[in-house]
Motif scaffolding. Structure first.
Motif, PDB file in Angstrom:
ATOM      1  N   ARG A 187      -4.267   3.342 -28.465  1.00  0.00           N
ATOM      2  CA  ARG A 187      -4.860   4.654 -28.195  1.00  0.00           C
ATOM      3  C   ARG A 187      -6.297   4.765 -28.681  1.00  0.00           C
ATOM      4  NH1 ARG A 187      -1.424   8.252 -32.570  1.00  0.00           N
ATOM      5  NH2 ARG A 187      -2.158   7.190 -34.464  1.00  0.00           N
ATOM      6  N   SER A 188      -6.702   3.954 -29.627  1.00  0.00           N
ATOM      7  CA  SER A 188      -8.061   4.009 -30.148  1.00  0.00           C
ATOM      8  C   SER A 188      -8.959   3.075 -29.341  1.00  0.00           C
ATOM      9  CB  SER A 188      -8.077   3.605 -31.627  1.00  0.00           C
ATOM     10  OG  SER A 188      -9.389   3.563 -32.120  1.00  0.00           O
ATOM     11  N   LEU A 189     -10.065   3.629 -28.827  1.00  0.00           N
ATOM     12  CA  LEU A 189     -11.017   2.843 -28.038  1.00  0.00           C
ATOM     13  C   LEU A 189     -12.292   2.597 -28.839  1.00  0.00           C
ATOM     14  CD1 LEU A 189     -10.633   4.674 -24.599  1.00  0.00           C
ATOM     15  CD2 LEU A 189      -9.346   2.727 -25.473  1.00  0.00           C
ATOM     16  N   THR A 190     -12.110   2.293 -30.090  1.00  0.00           N
ATOM     17  CA  THR A 190     -13.243   2.106 -30.997  1.00  0.00           C
ATOM     18  C   THR A 190     -14.196   1.035 -30.468  1.00  0.00           C
ATOM     19  OG1 THR A 190     -11.806   2.667 -32.850  1.00  0.00           O
ATOM     20  CG2 THR A 190     -13.905   1.596 -33.368  1.00  0.00           C
ATOM     21  N   GLY A 191     -15.480   1.385 -30.443  1.00  0.00           N
ATOM     22  CA  GLY A 191     -16.499   0.439 -30.014  1.00  0.00           C
ATOM     23  C   GLY A 191     -16.715   0.366 -28.519  1.00  0.00           C
ATOM     24  N   LEU A 192     -15.916   1.106 -27.737  1.00  0.00           N
ATOM     25  CA  LEU A 192     -16.042   1.065 -26.281  1.00  0.00           C
ATOM     26  C   LEU A 192     -16.826   2.278 -25.792  1.00  0.00           C
ATOM     27  CD1 LEU A 192     -12.468  -0.103 -25.249  1.00  0.00           C
ATOM     28  CD2 LEU A 192     -14.446  -1.473 -25.907  1.00  0.00           C
ATOM     29  N   THR A 193     -17.357   2.176 -24.587  1.00  0.00           N
ATOM     30  CA  THR A 193     -18.137   3.251 -23.966  1.00  0.00           C
ATOM     31  C   THR A 193     -17.573   3.524 -22.582  1.00  0.00           C
ATOM     32  OG1 THR A 193     -20.140   2.604 -25.156  1.00  0.00           O
ATOM     33  CG2 THR A 193     -20.413   4.009 -23.225  1.00  0.00           C
ATOM     34  N   MET A 194     -17.102   4.741 -22.373  1.00  0.00           N
ATOM     35  CA  MET A 194     -16.525   5.134 -21.095  1.00  0.00           C
ATOM     36  C   MET A 194     -17.585   5.809 -20.229  1.00  0.00           C
ATOM     37  SD  MET A 194     -12.722   6.507 -21.993  1.00  0.00           S
ATOM     38  CE  MET A 194     -12.155   5.903 -20.412  1.00  0.00           C
ATOM     39  N   LYS A 195     -17.467   5.607 -18.935  1.00  0.00           N
ATOM     40  CA  LYS A 195     -18.334   6.274 -17.977  1.00  0.00           C
ATOM     41  C   LYS A 195     -17.774   7.667 -17.686  1.00  0.00           C
ATOM     42  CE  LYS A 195     -21.469   3.109 -16.867  1.00  0.00           C
ATOM     43  NZ  LYS A 195     -22.934   3.338 -16.956  1.00  0.00           N
ATOM     44  N   ALA A 196     -18.568   8.685 -17.950  1.00  0.00           N
ATOM     45  CA  ALA A 196     -18.150  10.075 -17.733  1.00  0.00           C
ATOM     46  C   ALA A 196     -19.089  10.720 -16.726  1.00  0.00           C
ATOM     47  CB  ALA A 196     -18.159  10.853 -19.043  1.00  0.00           C
ATOM     48  N   THR A 197     -18.540  11.340 -15.707  1.00  0.00           N
ATOM     49  CA  THR A 197     -19.344  12.015 -14.680  1.00  0.00           C
ATOM     50  C   THR A 197     -19.291  13.520 -14.917  1.00  0.00           C
ATOM     51  OG1 THR A 197     -19.614  12.403 -12.313  1.00  0.00           O
ATOM     52  CG2 THR A 197     -17.376  11.964 -13.086  1.00  0.00           C
ATOM     53  N   ALA A 198     -20.456  14.151 -14.932  1.00  0.00           N
ATOM     54  CA  ALA A 198     -20.577  15.582 -15.232  1.00  0.00           C
ATOM     55  C   ALA A 198     -21.412  16.253 -14.154  1.00  0.00           C
ATOM     56  CB  ALA A 198     -21.215  15.792 -16.606  1.00  0.00           C
ATOM     57  N   VAL A 199     -21.347  17.588 -14.111  1.00  0.00           N
ATOM     58  CA  VAL A 199     -22.075  18.350 -13.105  1.00  0.00           C
ATOM     59  C   VAL A 199     -23.012  19.333 -13.796  1.00  0.00           C
ATOM     60  CG1 VAL A 199     -20.283  20.127 -12.924  1.00  0.00           C
ATOM     61  CG2 VAL A 199     -21.844  19.777 -11.022  1.00  0.00           C
ATOM     62  N   GLY A 262     -18.724  11.927  -2.293  1.00  0.00           N
ATOM     63  CA  GLY A 262     -19.908  12.214  -3.090  1.00  0.00           C
ATOM     64  C   GLY A 262     -19.617  13.056  -4.308  1.00  0.00           C
ATOM     65  N   GLY A 263     -20.673  13.316  -5.095  1.00  0.00           N
ATOM     66  CA  GLY A 263     -20.552  14.143  -6.277  1.00  0.00           C
ATOM     67  C   GLY A 263     -19.649  13.535  -7.333  1.00  0.00           C
ATOM     68  N   MET A 264     -19.071  14.402  -8.173  1.00  0.00           N
ATOM     69  CA  MET A 264     -18.202  13.931  -9.248  1.00  0.00           C
ATOM     70  C   MET A 264     -16.928  13.289  -8.715  1.00  0.00           C
ATOM     71  SD  MET A 264     -18.493  17.038 -12.015  1.00  0.00           S
ATOM     72  CE  MET A 264     -17.298  16.231 -13.052  1.00  0.00           C
ATOM     73  N   ILE A 265     -16.365  13.866  -7.660  1.00  0.00           N
ATOM     74  CA  ILE A 265     -15.134  13.301  -7.113  1.00  0.00           C
ATOM     75  C   ILE A 265     -15.386  11.913  -6.557  1.00  0.00           C
ATOM     76  CG2 ILE A 265     -13.412  13.589  -5.294  1.00  0.00           C
ATOM     77  CD1 ILE A 265     -13.475  16.525  -5.722  1.00  0.00           C
ATOM     78  N   GLY A 266     -16.516  11.742  -5.873  1.00  0.00           N
ATOM     79  CA  GLY A 266     -16.861  10.427  -5.361  1.00  0.00           C
ATOM     80  C   GLY A 266     -17.004   9.395  -6.459  1.00  0.00           C
ATOM     81  N   VAL A 272     -16.831   4.516 -10.153  1.00  0.00           N
ATOM     82  CA  VAL A 272     -18.115   4.535 -10.854  1.00  0.00           C
ATOM     83  C   VAL A 272     -17.936   5.133 -12.245  1.00  0.00           C
ATOM     84  CG1 VAL A 272     -20.450   5.480 -10.826  1.00  0.00           C
ATOM     85  CG2 VAL A 272     -19.433   4.609  -8.718  1.00  0.00           C
ATOM     86  N   ALA A 273     -17.019   6.096 -12.374  1.00  0.00           N
ATOM     87  CA  ALA A 273     -16.758   6.754 -13.651  1.00  0.00           C
ATOM     88  C   ALA A 273     -15.275   6.671 -13.968  1.00  0.00           C
ATOM     89  CB  ALA A 273     -17.217   8.213 -13.611  1.00  0.00           C
ATOM     90  N   ASP A 274     -14.959   6.706 -15.263  1.00  0.00           N
ATOM     91  CA  ASP A 274     -13.568   6.651 -15.716  1.00  0.00           C
ATOM     92  C   ASP A 274     -12.982   8.032 -15.956  1.00  0.00           C
ATOM     93  OD1 ASP A 274     -13.507   3.667 -16.083  1.00  0.00           O
ATOM     94  OD2 ASP A 274     -15.073   4.152 -17.542  1.00  0.00           O
ATOM     95  N   ILE A 275     -13.843   9.014 -16.237  1.00  0.00           N
ATOM     96  CA  ILE A 275     -13.357  10.342 -16.582  1.00  0.00           C
ATOM     97  C   ILE A 275     -14.338  11.370 -16.049  1.00  0.00           C
ATOM     98  CG2 ILE A 275     -14.506  10.266 -18.827  1.00  0.00           C
ATOM     99  CD1 ILE A 275     -12.241  11.972 -19.935  1.00  0.00           C
ATOM    100  N   SER A 276     -13.815  12.511 -15.623  1.00  0.00           N
ATOM    101  CA  SER A 276     -14.663  13.616 -15.168  1.00  0.00           C
ATOM    102  C   SER A 276     -14.753  14.655 -16.269  1.00  0.00           C
ATOM    103  CB  SER A 276     -14.094  14.242 -13.895  1.00  0.00           C
ATOM    104  OG  SER A 276     -12.836  14.845 -14.158  1.00  0.00           O
ATOM    105  N   ILE A 277     -15.925  15.281 -16.369  1.00  0.00           N
ATOM    106  CA  ILE A 277     -16.141  16.281 -17.409  1.00  0.00           C
ATOM    107  C   ILE A 277     -15.709  17.663 -16.933  1.00  0.00           C
ATOM    108  CG2 ILE A 277     -17.888  17.406 -18.822  1.00  0.00           C
ATOM    109  CD1 ILE A 277     -17.125  14.555 -19.652  1.00  0.00           C
ATOM    110  N   ALA A 278     -16.117  18.060 -15.749  1.00  0.00           N
ATOM    111  CA  ALA A 278     -15.754  19.376 -15.211  1.00  0.00           C
ATOM    112  C   ALA A 278     -14.382  19.300 -14.546  1.00  0.00           C
ATOM    113  CB  ALA A 278     -16.806  19.852 -14.216  1.00  0.00           C
ATOM    114  N   PRO A 279     -13.667  20.424 -14.463  1.00  0.00           N
ATOM    115  CA  PRO A 279     -12.345  20.431 -13.830  1.00  0.00           C
ATOM    116  C   PRO A 279     -12.455  20.454 -12.309  1.00  0.00           C
ATOM    117  CG  PRO A 279     -12.904  22.628 -14.545  1.00  0.00           C
ATOM    118  CD  PRO A 279     -14.036  21.747 -15.007  1.00  0.00           C
ATOM    119  N   PHE A 280     -11.324  20.237 -11.646  1.00  0.00           N
ATOM    120  CA  PHE A 280     -11.260  20.237 -10.193  1.00  0.00           C
ATOM    121  C   PHE A 280     -10.116  21.119  -9.721  1.00  0.00           C
ATOM    122  CE2 PHE A 280     -13.223  16.115 -11.079  1.00  0.00           C
ATOM    123  CZ  PHE A 280     -14.287  16.126 -10.207  1.00  0.00           C
TER     124      PHE A 280
END
Length: 609
Positions: A187-199, A262-266, A272-280
């Motif tokens: 569960r710990s992702l220490t030292g890793l960097t996730m791609k997060a898409t935001a709007v 396109g956008g965050m969903i795309g 391109v991203a692992d996690i979205s910041i805004a809800p859908f």
């Protein structure tokens, strides 16, 4: 081989608890026959694929409908490297497959090199088996928390199992993996960097990241980019729980076409991203590519305007006449006239020797009684007085019923508009303003709903007003609803309600009418289907929901409910309600002066004669 067969069944049945097994082998026919008979006796559904022949990876691995399937893989066969490469490319080292990889040559260094760049995932279920010197088996757990995130291959000796020709037994545990689930270990992702898409909608998309982060971290002006900033703020505890960093990708919209492109969903769909910041908002089209995890917040858009009465201006001649219909008023007037005639006859029948009242005087007595003014002259006879009592009781009941209706009308519920649907709003002559938020504007302009499209054609395309008078900011739109009669503002409740509380008096909130622009929806946190981090995100977000961390952010950033205090304020009856009475009084005074002038002229005429 008998010991290896028993190990396979021990791993599949007791450890993985599965009953569907695919054997990727280079065994002889006799070995296959022995294994098939043993599998049948243990109720294991088994399929065999030889690694010495061509094999269709799509048909063998991917096209199955089971939640999870077990695979035994002999890594020392001729085509093993090709199969491993195909499995890595097809993302098959995930939770849907339980891999049991057997190395009969015990080449540990080769195994490390071979799997160093393999596309393992955090939910991978891979067990690597080697023979020990004492002819027991050592089982290793292989996983990588994210090769694309910079993760490294993790190899952990899990347990030692000894097998004979009859059964397998656990010799000892070599780690504490058996005490918790695999996901709890990873569960710990220490030292890793996730791609997060935001709007971000408030700032230009080419703004510097310093400016964007300053906006996201600012706690003022909650109406600006509400959903995007709420998502950013609520994701900070998740980032801390994962013990990783987020590399942000900023977009200016959720999607380009309103669905999945396109956008965050795309960004999510194309990995391109692992996690979205805004809800859908979860829809049928998005459900083909995305899966919801947890509830995020309520999304509701409305057409907001004030009730007709609260914005009415000028005089209203019917405010004090509405308690009774015209027929009731006419009946009461005829009753007073009839009572005046009866009183005149009563006074005549009493044969008073002194002055006898005229018919006009008795009618005036009857009218005074109807207005609860009493009478200065009453009959002497018992019958006449009983008739007078009956008239006064009737007038008293009428007066009490009248005042009750007027007071309840002034203090009761405000008048509601007869515009209840979007189509009625589209066909009305009311002015419409629209919040220029991306999701609102896109929906109004592109929706295929008939009433929404009609609203857009009539109020936007067919309007003679300039665009800056139609596309109003949230603050300006709410103020226009308060100040302008017949003005409708289309907005989201999360942003508009903050200004309603700021600019509206408590009792004015009760005067608001709302027409839903579209059905209220619950937004969700979503990930792409098959995401290896889906369960990890879900468990952490459920923890934030249970402990109230997410609710704290939601209550701070979103206002989705207004409180109406209609019975806790003083009703101010203004000139528009009382003016008709003063006009009526002025008219009566003018008539009285005119009658007095006629009487003076008549008196002078008779005196001169």
């Amino acid at each position: 081989m008998q010991e290896l067969h028993n190990l396979i069944f021990y791993n599949i049945l007791q450890m993985a608890k599965l009953s569907h097994l695919l054997i990727l082998h280079c065994w002889s026919k006799d070995t296959l026959l022995d294994f098939a008979q043993l599998a049948q006796s243990r109720n294991v559904l088994t399929q065999f694929r030889s690694l010495n022949s061509n094999m269709n990876i799509e048909e063998t691995f991917i096209k199955h409908d089971m939640l999870k399937i077990a695979l035994f893989f002999d890594i020392n066969c001729n085509q093993s490297n090709m199969v491993l490469n195909m499995a890595s490319d097809k993302r098959l080292f995930s939770h849907r497959y339980h891999w049991l990889i057997y190395d009969g040559f015990n080449n540990f260094s080769k195994m490390k090199t071979q799997f160093q760049e393999t596309q393992f995932f955090i939910d991978a279920d891979v067990t690597y088996v080697m023979r020990n010197i004492s002819n027991s088996f050592i089982l290793y757990d292989l996983h990588n928390k994210g090769l694309q995130l910079g993760g490294k291959l993790n190899i952990t000796a899990d347990r030692e199992v000894s097998c004979d020709k009859q059964k397998c037994e656990l010799e000892r545990y070599l780690s504490d993996f058996h005490t918790r689930t695999p996901l709890q270990h990873r569960r710990s992702l220490t030292g890793l960097t996730m791609k997060a898409t935001a709007v971000v909608n408030f700032l230009p998309i080419n703004s510097s990241k310093e400016e964007i982060f300053a906006l996201m971290e600012n706690l003022n002006h909650v109406h600006v980019d509400t959903y995007g900033r709420l998502g950013y703020q609520s994701r900070q505890p998740l980032r801390d729980m994962l013990d990783c960093q987020f590399d942000y990708i900023f977009r200016d919209r959720w999607t380009d076409d309103g669905n999945v492109t396109g956008g965050m969903i795309g960004d999510l769909i194309t990995h391109v991203a692992d996690i979205s910041i805004a809800p859908f908002i979860y829809s049928l089209e998005r459900g083909l590519f995305l899966q919801p995890l947890t509830r995020f917040c309520v999304f509701r858009e409305i057409c907001m305007f004030r009730n007709p009465r609260s914005v009415s201006a000028g005089l209203s001649a019917t405010e004090f006449l509405q308690p009774f219909s015209g027929g009731v008023w006419l009946t009461f007037a005829l009753l007073l006239l009839f009572a005046g005639c009866l009183l005149w006859i009563t006074f005549l029948l009493e044969q008073k020797r002194q002055w006898k009242p005229s018919l006009l005087t008795t009618c005036l007595l009857s009218f005074g009684t109807g207005c609860i003014q009493g009478a200065w002259l009453t009959p002497r006879s018992t019958g006449g007085r009983m008739a007078f009592y009956a008239l006064m009781v009737t007038s008293f009941l009428m007066y009490n019923y009248y005042t009750s209706i007027v007071v309840s009308k002034l203090l009761g519920q405000p008048v509601k508009s007869n515009i209840r649907t979007l189509q009625q709003l589209a066909d009305s002559n009311l002015e419409v303003g629209i919040e220029p938020a991306v999701y609102t504007r896109t929906y109004v302009e592109t929706s295929e709903e008939g009433d929404v499209h009609s609203l857009y054609l009539n109020k936007v395309v067919g309007s003679k007003r300039s665009p800056d008078q139609i596309w109003l900011s949230t603050e300006a739109g709410v103020e226009a609803v308060r100040d302008r009669a017949g003005f409708v503002y289309i907005t989201g409740v999360a942003t508009a309600y903050a200004f309603v509380r700021k600019y509206f008096l408590p009792h004015q909130i009760c005067e608001l009418n709302e027409i839903p622009l579209r059905d209220a929806s619950v937004t969700h946190t979503v990930v792409v289907k098959g995401s290896s981090y889906a369960e990890l995100f879900r468990l952490n977000e459920m923890r934030m929901l249970e402990t109230g961390v997410h609710l704290k952010h939601e209550l701070f950033w979103m206002n989705t409910k207004l409180h109406c205090y209609q019975h806790n304020h003083t009703v101010a009856v203004g000139l528009e309600y009382a003016a008709p009475l003063f006009i009526l009084l002025l008219g009566a005074m003018i008539v009285c002066v005119g009658v007095l002038a006629l009487e003076v002229l008549w008196h002078r005429h008779t005196t001169l004669r």
